[in-house]
Design an enzyme around this catalytic site. Structure first.
Site, PDB file in Angstrom:
ATOM      1  N   LYS A  76      40.425  36.469  38.710  1.00  0.00           N
ATOM      2  CA  LYS A  76      39.462  36.865  37.680  1.00  0.00           C
ATOM      3  C   LYS A  76      39.535  38.379  37.511  1.00  0.00           C
ATOM      4  O   LYS A  76      39.682  39.117  38.502  1.00  0.00           O
ATOM      5  CB  LYS A  76      38.058  36.435  38.115  1.00  0.00           C
ATOM      6  CG  LYS A  76      36.972  36.635  37.076  1.00  0.00           C
ATOM      7  CD  LYS A  76      35.648  36.078  37.581  1.00  0.00           C
ATOM      8  CE  LYS A  76      34.542  36.162  36.536  1.00  0.00           C
ATOM      9  NZ  LYS A  76      33.262  35.601  37.036  1.00  0.00           N
ATOM     10  N   SER A 151      31.278  32.247  33.929  1.00  0.00           N
ATOM     11  CA  SER A 151      32.086  33.307  33.363  1.00  0.00           C
ATOM     12  C   SER A 151      33.538  33.311  33.820  1.00  0.00           C
ATOM     13  O   SER A 151      34.372  33.942  33.195  1.00  0.00           O
ATOM     14  CB  SER A 151      31.454  34.658  33.686  1.00  0.00           C
ATOM     15  OG  SER A 151      31.449  34.878  35.095  1.00  0.00           O
ATOM     16  N   SER A 175      29.051  30.826  38.017  1.00  0.00           N
ATOM     17  CA  SER A 175      30.281  31.143  37.283  1.00  0.00           C
ATOM     18  C   SER A 175      31.577  30.622  37.875  1.00  0.00           C
ATOM     19  O   SER A 175      32.620  30.739  37.246  1.00  0.00           O
ATOM     20  CB  SER A 175      30.406  32.649  37.089  1.00  0.00           C
ATOM     21  OG  SER A 175      29.595  33.045  36.015  1.00  0.00           O
TER      22      SER A 175
END
Ligand code: GLN
Length: 480
Positions: A76, A151, A175
């Site tokens: 990420k 996310s 997330s």
């Protein structure tokens, strides 16, 4: 199905396959498929091939290349990578290259894993769909008209699309688990403090945790074991050894007491609730005793989360001022430069959170909002404590719905926030939780079942996750 991370590492360690071959396969899959998915913000082909060569040299020299030898992994883009852009999908970090690697990145590389790229996310991890990204949304590999969740949507989509067997994400209020559920992969949030946050760009520091995605529970467990454990560079890092979990995956749930949480079923889409109930029945069949339990405090979790997380964010994001990182918009004086930079650099959702958080922390409102939310946070922990006096682990939905359509919630932030209602309780309490795919809805979209365990109960958590995986529809030995 593509080979698992553990299978790939086994093949590389034994010399059956080279890391170069494995990494080239991943890079090829990304080159062919990511146009449609947009899981990656940046693909690091040269660096990945150089790392693969190092792994192959270690194998050739007869030294131990590590438990994840040659395994392609995606990160990420809020995880710092030395010399490689780390943007958090925000314009304000454009051009910033961290001078250091996050601890998790160091540990993955030391274990032989090969970082192939940085993945798309909601800006600063604020969102549930990856639509709050300055470079546009990622798409759900199961249906390109739908979101992958967020996310950490890029990481979840990268695993679901078969670009990489494993990836890292961060989970503040869901997330990792929510996009894992939407994309039909495994996603795990560790106990707060078990995985170092050194080098994770902070969103809400009392909640943020880094965790793994994998196509299988065992792969997620293997990555967790590599990244967990004390780190002196993170003051919130727990001392003592991290739990061994890989061996737990095949252990089963015979004799375990499992609570099925009513609040994570009621109000959830009926098809999602049906899969969760089937999962609970399957655990009974596997020898666990399953009983429904009500934890009424969970109903207040979301409201508390959406005060605490923005409050912490408003403080954490103060550092992006046009001086120290990335973007600077020139203006006649420093204060005007700060304002111009932040105005141009942050997207709408990040600005909304900064304003909400600043308001909740301001004199005269602090007690009414922030302090009250903290008390509710304690109530949620009390609810868990009550349940864990009776149960070894808990079960519920990961998300109220399956993946929604792109654009469905972008005009209405509150409806977007509601998609976190099942995941925030474990975040507020700091407990570990995992989402495991369990069948689909009528449209064929994946459903995730969430397992939760007490703090440091990762071994129990992974045992339950393994049992869920084996019982899931479509699995060898599972139903259907
Ligand atoms: N969707 C939640 C939010 O927008 C959770 C985000 C996260 O876990 N990083 O705050």
């Amino acid at each position: 199905m593509s080979p698992s991370a553990l299978e790939l590492a086994g093949a590389v360690r034994s010399g059956e396959r080279t890391a170069r071959d494995v990494v080239e396969g991943s890079l090829r899959a990304i080159a062919e498929g990511d146009q449609a998915i947009h899981a990656f913000l940046e693909v690091l082909a040269d660096r990945a091939l150089a790392d693969a060569a190092r792994v192959d040299a270690a194998v050739a020299a007869g030294s131990d290349p590590g438990p994840l030898a040659g395994v392609p992994v995606a990160l990420k883009d809020n995880l710092c990578t030395r010399g490689v852009p780390t943007t958090c999908s925000s314009r304000i970090l454009a051009g910033w290259r961290p001078p250091y690697d996050a601890t998790v990145v160091e540990r993955l590389r030391a274990a032989g894993a090969v970082v192939v790229g940085k993945t798309n996310m909601d800006e600063f991890a604020m969102g549930s769909s990856t639509e709050n990204s300055c470079s546009g949304p990622s798409r759900n590999p199961h249906d390109h008209g739908r979101v992958p969740g967020g996310s950490s949507g890029g990481s979840a989509a990268a695993v679901a699309a078969g670009f990489v067997p494993v990836a890292l994400g961060s989970d503040t209020g869901g997330s990792i688990r929510q996009p894992a559920a939407f994309c039909g992969v495994v996603g795990m949030k560790p106990t707060y403090g078990l995985v170092s946050r050194y080098g994770l760009v902070a969103f809400a520091s009392s909640l943020d945790q880094i965790g793994p995605f994998g196509a299988t529970v065992a792969d997620a467990a293997a990555v967790f074991e590599v990244i967990a454990g004390h780190d002196a560079r993170d003051s919130t890092s727990l001392r003592g050894p991290a739990p061994d979990v890989l061996a737990s995956v095949s252990q089963g749930v015979a004799g375990k007491r499992i609570g099925l949480v009513s609040e994570l079923l009621d109000g959830v889409d009926h098809e999602v609730a049906a899969r969760v109930r089937e999962a609970a029945e399957a655990m009974t069949a596997a020898g666990a005793s399953v009983e429904e339990v009500s934890i009424p405090q969970f109903r207040y979790g979301l409201a508390a989360y959406y005060l605490i997380a923005p409050a912490e964010a408003s403080s954490n994001l103060a550092r992006f001022d046009g001086v120290r990182y990335g973007l600077r918009v020139e203006a006649p004086d420093v204060a005007a430069m700060n304002v111009a930079t932040r105005t141009a650099g942050f997207g709408a959702e990040v600005k909304r959170r900064i304003m909400l958080g600043t308001y909740a922390l301001s004199a005269g409102y602090y007690d009414a909002y922030y302090a009250r939310a903290q008390r509710v946070r304690t109530l949620v922990s009390d609810g868990f404590a009550y349940a864990y006096a009776k149960f070894d682990a808990l079960l519920g939905a990961t998300t109220p719905t399956t993946a929604f359509a792109l654009g469905e919630h972008t005009e209405d932030p509150l409806s977007m926030y509601l998609s976190d209602t099942c995941t925030v309780p474990a975040s507020l309490a700091g407990h570990p939780a995992i989402s495991v795919p369990f069948g689909t809805d009528r449209a064929g979209l994946p459903v995730g079942v969430q397992a939760m365990a007490p703090a440091l109960g990762e071994a129990t958590l992974f045992a339950l996750a393994g049992a869920l995986e084996r019982a899931a529809p479509g699995q060898a030995g599972g139903e259907r």
